[in-house]
Write a protein that holds these residues in place. Structure first.
Motif, PDB file in Angstrom:
ATOM      1  N   LEU A 163       0.814  -1.218   0.000  1.00 28.38           N
ATOM      2  CA  LEU A 163       0.000   0.000   0.000  1.00 28.38           C
ATOM      3  C   LEU A 163       0.846   1.266   0.000  1.00 28.38           C
ATOM      4  CD1 LEU A 163      -2.649  -1.437   2.435  1.00 28.38           C
ATOM      5  CD2 LEU A 163      -2.985  -0.888   0.020  1.00 28.38           C
ATOM      6  N   LEU A 164       2.169   1.110   0.131  1.00 29.33           N
ATOM      7  CA  LEU A 164       3.059   2.277   0.138  1.00 29.33           C
ATOM      8  C   LEU A 164       3.542   2.590  -1.272  1.00 29.33           C
ATOM      9  CD1 LEU A 164       5.460   2.425   3.202  1.00 29.33           C
ATOM     10  CD2 LEU A 164       3.489   3.845   2.640  1.00 29.33           C
ATOM     11  N   SER A 188       7.591   4.643  -4.273  1.00 20.34           N
ATOM     12  CA  SER A 188       7.262   3.898  -3.065  1.00 20.34           C
ATOM     13  C   SER A 188       8.429   3.961  -2.091  1.00 20.34           C
ATOM     14  CB  SER A 188       6.889   2.452  -3.393  1.00 20.34           C
ATOM     15  OG  SER A 188       7.841   1.878  -4.243  1.00 20.34           O
ATOM     16  N   SER A 189       8.174   3.553  -0.860  1.00 22.77           N
ATOM     17  CA  SER A 189       9.181   3.626   0.194  1.00 22.77           C
ATOM     18  C   SER A 189      10.378   2.726  -0.113  1.00 22.77           C
ATOM     19  CB  SER A 189       8.539   3.185   1.503  1.00 22.77           C
ATOM     20  OG  SER A 189       9.527   2.905   2.469  1.00 22.77           O
ATOM     21  N   ALA A 190      11.551   3.135   0.324  1.00 17.99           N
ATOM     22  CA  ALA A 190      12.689   2.217   0.325  1.00 17.99           C
ATOM     23  C   ALA A 190      12.309   1.004   1.164  1.00 17.99           C
ATOM     24  CB  ALA A 190      13.915   2.899   0.923  1.00 17.99           C
ATOM     25  N   GLY A 191      12.815  -0.144   0.754  1.00 15.23           N
ATOM     26  CA  GLY A 191      12.526  -1.356   1.510  1.00 15.23           C
ATOM     27  C   GLY A 191      11.317  -2.121   1.012  1.00 15.23           C
ATOM     28  N   VAL A 192      10.555  -1.524   0.101  1.00 13.83           N
ATOM     29  CA  VAL A 192       9.452  -2.263  -0.518  1.00 13.83           C
ATOM     30  C   VAL A 192      10.001  -2.929  -1.781  1.00 13.83           C
ATOM     31  CG1 VAL A 192       7.199  -2.115  -1.655  1.00 13.83           C
ATOM     32  CG2 VAL A 192       7.687  -0.670   0.347  1.00 13.83           C
ATOM     33  N   PRO A 193      10.042  -4.264  -1.817  1.00 19.28           N
ATOM     34  CA  PRO A 193      10.606  -4.933  -3.003  1.00 19.28           C
ATOM     35  C   PRO A 193       9.805  -4.593  -4.262  1.00 19.28           C
ATOM     36  CG  PRO A 193      10.321  -6.479  -1.171  1.00 19.28           C
ATOM     37  CD  PRO A 193       9.631  -5.218  -0.778  1.00 19.28           C
ATOM     38  N   ASP A 194      10.491  -4.405  -5.371  1.00 22.92           N
ATOM     39  CA  ASP A 194       9.817  -4.105  -6.636  1.00 22.92           C
ATOM     40  C   ASP A 194       8.761  -5.158  -6.977  1.00 22.92           C
ATOM     41  OD1 ASP A 194      11.404  -1.915  -6.886  1.00 22.92           O
ATOM     42  OD2 ASP A 194      12.820  -2.844  -8.302  1.00 22.92           O
ATOM     43  N   ILE A 196       6.860  -6.738  -5.010  1.00 28.11           N
ATOM     44  CA  ILE A 196       5.616  -6.467  -4.260  1.00 28.11           C
ATOM     45  C   ILE A 196       4.918  -5.240  -4.846  1.00 28.11           C
ATOM     46  CG2 ILE A 196       4.667  -5.844  -2.002  1.00 28.11           C
ATOM     47  CD1 ILE A 196       5.731  -8.654  -1.986  1.00 28.11           C
ATOM     48  N   ALA A 197       5.703  -4.161  -5.061  1.00 27.36           N
ATOM     49  CA  ALA A 197       5.110  -2.924  -5.592  1.00 27.36           C
ATOM     50  C   ALA A 197       4.472  -3.163  -6.958  1.00 27.36           C
ATOM     51  CB  ALA A 197       6.174  -1.831  -5.677  1.00 27.36           C
ATOM     52  N   ALA A 198       5.033  -4.114  -7.724  1.00 34.62           N
ATOM     53  CA  ALA A 198       4.523  -4.367  -9.080  1.00 34.62           C
ATOM     54  C   ALA A 198       3.104  -4.937  -9.065  1.00 34.62           C
ATOM     55  CB  ALA A 198       5.448  -5.348  -9.806  1.00 34.62           C
ATOM     56  N   LEU A 199       2.681  -5.484  -7.934  1.00 35.47           N
ATOM     57  CA  LEU A 199       1.316  -6.030  -7.848  1.00 35.47           C
ATOM     58  C   LEU A 199       0.282  -4.938  -7.579  1.00 35.47           C
ATOM     59  CD1 LEU A 199       2.065  -9.216  -5.676  1.00 35.47           C
ATOM     60  CD2 LEU A 199       1.793  -9.079  -8.162  1.00 35.47           C
ATOM     61  N   THR A 200       0.770  -3.731  -7.260  1.00 41.68           N
ATOM     62  CA  THR A 200      -0.129  -2.611  -6.987  1.00 41.68           C
ATOM     63  C   THR A 200      -0.141  -1.678  -8.176  1.00 41.68           C
ATOM     64  OG1 THR A 200       0.399  -2.725  -4.628  1.00 41.68           O
ATOM     65  CG2 THR A 200      -0.627  -0.693  -5.419  1.00 41.68           C
ATOM     66  N   ARG A 201      -1.296  -1.527  -8.788  1.00 40.19           N
ATOM     67  CA  ARG A 201      -1.428  -0.616  -9.918  1.00 40.19           C
ATOM     68  C   ARG A 201      -2.055   0.675  -9.410  1.00 40.19           C
ATOM     69  NH1 ARG A 201      -3.633  -1.700 -15.550  1.00 40.19           N
ATOM     70  NH2 ARG A 201      -3.315   0.350 -16.498  1.00 40.19           N
ATOM     71  N   VAL A 202      -1.451   1.826  -9.760  1.00 42.39           N
ATOM     72  CA  VAL A 202      -1.913   3.104  -9.226  1.00 42.39           C
ATOM     73  C   VAL A 202      -2.563   3.940 -10.324  1.00 42.39           C
ATOM     74  CG1 VAL A 202      -1.253   5.177  -7.973  1.00 42.39           C
ATOM     75  CG2 VAL A 202      -0.037   3.038  -7.554  1.00 42.39           C
ATOM     76  N   LEU A 203      -3.756   4.442 -10.038  1.00 45.01           N
ATOM     77  CA  LEU A 203      -4.515   5.230 -11.014  1.00 45.01           C
ATOM     78  C   LEU A 203      -4.870   6.581 -10.417  1.00 45.01           C
ATOM     79  CD1 LEU A 203      -6.939   2.360 -12.070  1.00 45.01           C
ATOM     80  CD2 LEU A 203      -4.919   3.144 -13.321  1.00 45.01           C
ATOM     81  N   PRO A 204      -5.181   7.563 -11.275  1.00 40.67           N
ATOM     82  CA  PRO A 204      -5.572   8.876 -10.740  1.00 40.67           C
ATOM     83  C   PRO A 204      -6.933   8.803 -10.048  1.00 40.67           C
ATOM     84  CG  PRO A 204      -5.037   9.008 -13.100  1.00 40.67           C
ATOM     85  CD  PRO A 204      -5.131   7.554 -12.755  1.00 40.67           C
ATOM     86  N   TYR A 205      -7.042   9.441  -8.892  1.00 41.83           N
ATOM     87  CA  TYR A 205      -8.307   9.505  -8.158  1.00 41.83           C
ATOM     88  C   TYR A 205      -9.365  10.171  -9.031  1.00 41.83           C
ATOM     89  CZ  TYR A 205     -11.283   9.925  -3.973  1.00 41.83           C
ATOM     90  OH  TYR A 205     -12.294   9.813  -3.045  1.00 41.83           O
ATOM     91  N   ASN A 206     -10.572   9.718  -8.917  1.00 43.29           N
ATOM     92  CA  ASN A 206     -11.713  10.294  -9.647  1.00 43.29           C
ATOM     93  C   ASN A 206     -11.677  10.033 -11.150  1.00 43.29           C
ATOM     94  OD1 ASN A 206     -13.495  11.320  -7.755  1.00 43.29           O
ATOM     95  ND2 ASN A 206     -12.352  13.238  -7.502  1.00 43.29           N
ATOM     96  N   ASP A 207     -10.778   9.183 -11.620  1.00 47.46           N
ATOM     97  CA  ASP A 207     -10.683   8.899 -13.053  1.00 47.46           C
ATOM     98  C   ASP A 207     -11.327   7.536 -13.357  1.00 47.46           C
ATOM     99  OD1 ASP A 207     -10.038   8.466 -15.692  1.00 47.46           O
ATOM    100  OD2 ASP A 207      -7.968   9.214 -15.498  1.00 47.46           O
ATOM    101  N   ALA A 208     -12.641   7.567 -13.529  1.00 50.42           N
ATOM    102  CA  ALA A 208     -13.387   6.321 -13.738  1.00 50.42           C
ATOM    103  C   ALA A 208     -12.938   5.614 -15.020  1.00 50.42           C
ATOM    104  CB  ALA A 208     -14.887   6.610 -13.792  1.00 50.42           C
TER     105      ALA A 208
END
Ligand SMILES: *Cc1c(COP(=O)(O)O)cnc(C)c1O
Length: 447
Positions: A163-164, A188-194, A196-208
């Motif tokens: 979530l970071l 993302s924060s240092a210490g978060v393995p790539d 793990i971060a690769a499983l999180t997809r980030v999108l713009p808020y309010n962009d349906a």
């Protein structure tokens, strides 16, 4: 101000100033603090060490008195040291502060939460919002057998690894502080393995549309969409009409779970949280802050069939030594007892008066401000254009905010030490407090 707040601060035992404490704290704790946003990095200066709170007022180690809109970053909807909450804490602690066994107060809390938030059919108590969001995500993965997560840029869901990624709150604040890690644009924060971060997809808020496209891409892999139904951690950003409904429809169609992180908005924007206010039913909900009444509490809960996947009923493991702690349950229950329709109406009126007042004095001073507000949570952004997502929030003038912050502090008003946080009005604030605050804002903007 309440009568309690008018009494002189009890400075017994206070021998040292904030600056002396801060110097020692910096030798003993990273940045002198136990949570990064407290460090005043974004506004400059030395964080004030607080020694007492009553109602809407706090006092620092230097004898200064401030009208408080931080409210411990959200929990203190009843104000500091509300007599009923304090009495409950003392009474419960005197009967034993922790057992590691079930207690009646947990059942009462679960009954209260499920009655107020109908999408929560079953729940698990934890000890922080971080733990709630982290556990909800694990559960969503366990229940769907999928791995991917969609989140939104500028939303903060605590500091679990997954979530970071492009998180709001302190990570967004530090991105604007020269010399901080975030300034390099590290997502993302240092210490978060790539991995793990690769499983999180980030999108713009309010962009349906972006969410729709993401589902077209990887429909079968998405375990969950997690969202703050009113964003509070990039400053306050309300959901655009139809945004939450679109998330609901897309998740339902794809067999993904919709997680509302209502750690701020739960019992804050209404008894039923943002989901009741906007009429959208998530599969899972995270709560925290207000339901702990100032003590460490979190909750995750939702659909019965999904919650039955949690151990010991199901295979998703999650546990906690102090989970459902009786003292914390009692502080939360005493707080929730105060939150009837009249309380929310009062909070809304005070919030509106503050937001309107800030907008008015800014306009008269010729300063561009956009005030976003939902009920008793609000943020004045130093920008002339609407703030609807992290990108538009980041257009705000953070140096101007820093000057405003210190201008208010000099005039006895304490607000969050970052442009990208919510201000909170409590039941202890009065119309007169709000008038005083608007006067202070007028003077601060003119200085
Ligand atoms: C504060 C917050 C959290 C984290 O809660 P903690 O108790 O600080 O761990 C998670 N989600 C949201 C939306 C929050 O505002």
């Amino acid at each position: 101000m309440t009568d309690a707040a008018k009494e002189a601060p009890d400075t017994t035992g206070v021998a040292v100033s904030s600056s002396v404490l801060y110097a020692e704290a910096c030798r003993l704790m990273p940045g002198g603090v136990n949570s990064p946003v407290r460090a005043y990095r974004a506004v400059g200066g030395i964080p004030l060490f607080l020694v007492r709170g009553a109602g809407a007022t706090v006092w620092d180690a230097d004898g200064g008195e401030y009208l408080d809109y931080v409210g411990s970053w959200g929990p203190l909807i009843a104000g500091h040291a509300h007599p009923a909450v304090v009495r409950g804490i003392v009474e419960t602690a005197a009967a034993g502060s922790s057992f590691g066994a079930p207690t009646p107060l947990e059942v009462e809390m679960a009954r209260t939460v499920t009655a107020s938030v109908p999408s929560i059919e079953m729940l698990r108590m934890v000890s922080s919002g971080t733990e709630a969001a982290m556990s909800a995500l694990r559960l969503a993965r366990a229940a769907t057998g999928r791995r991917d997560l969609l989140k939104f840029d500028g939303c903060y869901h605590g500091h679990a690894d997954s979530l970071l990624v492009k998180a709001g709150s302190g990570m967004m604040t530090l991105a604007h502080v020269p010399g901080s890690r975030g300034a390099a644009g590290v997502p993302s924060s240092a210490g978060v393995p790539d991995e793990i971060a690769a499983l999180t997809r980030v999108l713009p808020y309010n962009d349906a549309e972006a969410v729709r496209a993401a589902f077209q891409d990887r429909r079968q892999e998405i375990a969950a969409v997690i969202v703050e139904p009113v964003a509070g951690n990039m400053g306050v950003v309300p959901p655009a009409p139809g945004f939450l409904e679109t998330l609901r429809d897309l998740c339902s169609a794809a067999g993904a779970l919709l997680i509302f992180d209502e750690v701020i908005t739960g019992f804050r924007v209404g008894r039923g949280g943002a989901q009741a206010r906007y009429g959208v039913r998530p599969d899972l909900t995270c709560l925290g802050k207000v339901i702990g009444g100032g003590l460490p509490v979190g909750v995750y809960g939702g659909r019965r069939d999904v919650m039955q996947v949690v151990a010991p009923l199901g295979p998703a493991y999650q546990a906690g030594t102090l989970s459902g702690n009786p003292v914390a349950m009692r502080a939360g229950l005493e707080t929730l007892r105060l939150l009837d329709d009249a309380a929310y109406q009062r909070l809304d009126e005070l919030g509106a008066a503050l937001a309107d007042g800030l907008a008015t004095v800014a306009r008269r001073a010729g300063v561009d401000i956009v005030v976003n507000r939902v009920g008793s949570m609000l943020t004045p952004f130093f920008t002339g254009t609407p703030v609807v997502d992290a990108a538009s929030a980041q257009r705000a003038d953070v140096d101007r905010y820093a000057r405003f912050f210190h201008g208010l502090l000099d005039r006895g008003v304490m607000v969050p030490p970052s442009q990208f946080e919510a201000w909170f009005v409590s039941l202890a604030h009065t119309a007169e407090d709000v008038r005083r605050t608007v006067d202070a804002a007028r003077a601060a903007l003119a200085a």
